[in-house]
Write an enzyme that holds these catalytic residues in place. Sequence first.
Site, mmCIF file in Angstrom:
data_model
loop_
_atom_site.group_PDB
_atom_site.id
_atom_site.type_symbol
_atom_site.label_atom_id
_atom_site.label_comp_id
_atom_site.label_asym_id
_atom_site.label_seq_id
_atom_site.Cartn_x
_atom_site.Cartn_y
_atom_site.Cartn_z
ATOM 1 N N GLU A 174 1.017 -1.090 -0.206
ATOM 2 C CA GLU A 174 0.133 0.199 0.015
ATOM 3 C C GLU A 174 0.783 0.942 0.040
ATOM 4 O OE1 GLU A 174 -3.506 0.891 2.784
ATOM 5 O OE2 GLU A 174 -2.005 2.190 3.387
ATOM 6 N N ASP B 237 -13.837 7.644 6.930
ATOM 7 C CA ASP B 237 -13.810 8.094 8.349
ATOM 8 C C ASP B 237 -14.333 9.479 8.417
ATOM 9 O OD1 ASP B 237 -13.272 5.948 10.047
ATOM 10 O OD2 ASP B 237 -11.463 5.905 9.342
#
Length: 281
Positions: free
Chosen positions: A7, A100
């Site tokens: 990632e 979020d």
Amino acid sequence: MTSLSYEVFPPNSAVGINHLNQVLAALQGLAPSFISVTCSSKAARLAQETVRVADYVENCCHVPAMAHLPAWYLSRTDVDRIMAQLRERHVGRVLVLRGDERPGLAKKDDFPHASDLIAYIRQNYPDFQITGACYPEKHPESLDMVAELQHLKLKVDAGCDQIITQLFLDNRCYYRFRELCAIAGIDVPIIAGIMPIINERQANRILRTSAVAVPEKFKDILAKYHDHPEALKQAGISYAIDQIVDLVTNDVAGIHLYTMNQADTARQVEQNIGALLQVSC
Ligand code: FAD
């Protein structure tokens, strides 16, 4: 063969584009299964940077790219635009997340849960590979592990081809979770997300903000080396390698390394575990 993937995050004020390109060149040399690109930039740039870096990974590094898409901050129109851009650039993988709360960033109403966006993409873009997120130690908002698994099952049934875990430091959490998933009928590959923790700032942030269990062995490392950055880095990488050796030995579906854009860390990990990955499950 066990997959190994990485990632990265798009350039921001701390990490410029040149640095990211160097990181990607180094990761390309490690021949990963894929590289995923997070989506955490601000407002208007949200997703466009992710698409741009995913395009670079796929078409300049010739490594399969996976674009992260945060459902809360995307309308249907945004998603249609982004999916068309990805398809045009031959990026065929998405990691679909809810996202979020972010101060100053307004949520859109089309996709309240990750599963809503997963269902939308599965239905309208069936040629894409879809990955979802999962939490061996429970998402902080889930009431309990039962609710966690019920929602995960809904999410997988909406169209996930595989799921990637939140980082964990105690492999027993992964094994317990894998068993619970099997009991719940969640039968897609569960890729383990591993983050080598290489400095004290990173350690403190993770311990403060995520609900991961911290084994005594890891606490001892922090206590002994927190004033010795090089030693802490080495111990953090060794700890992650140790975790991965155990996971691969116990037939994990794949390892996704949260690189924090540190090519050196990824290289050290790969050098120590590369041969293990060639042995079939
Ligand atoms: P969801 O699957 O929607 O779950 C979130 C919560 O809602 C859980 O408690 C779940 O149990 C509950 N829930 C789900 N469905 C329902 C339902 N139908 N009814 C009631 N409750 C429900 N964030 C970013 O902003 N950008 C990134 O690039 C990024 N990359 C990530 C990569 C990985 C591998 C992981 C593990 C997380 C990543 N995140 C990223 C963080 C993620 O966005 C947050 O953890 C977020 O809080 C939850 O996302 P989710 O996709 O798991 O949400």
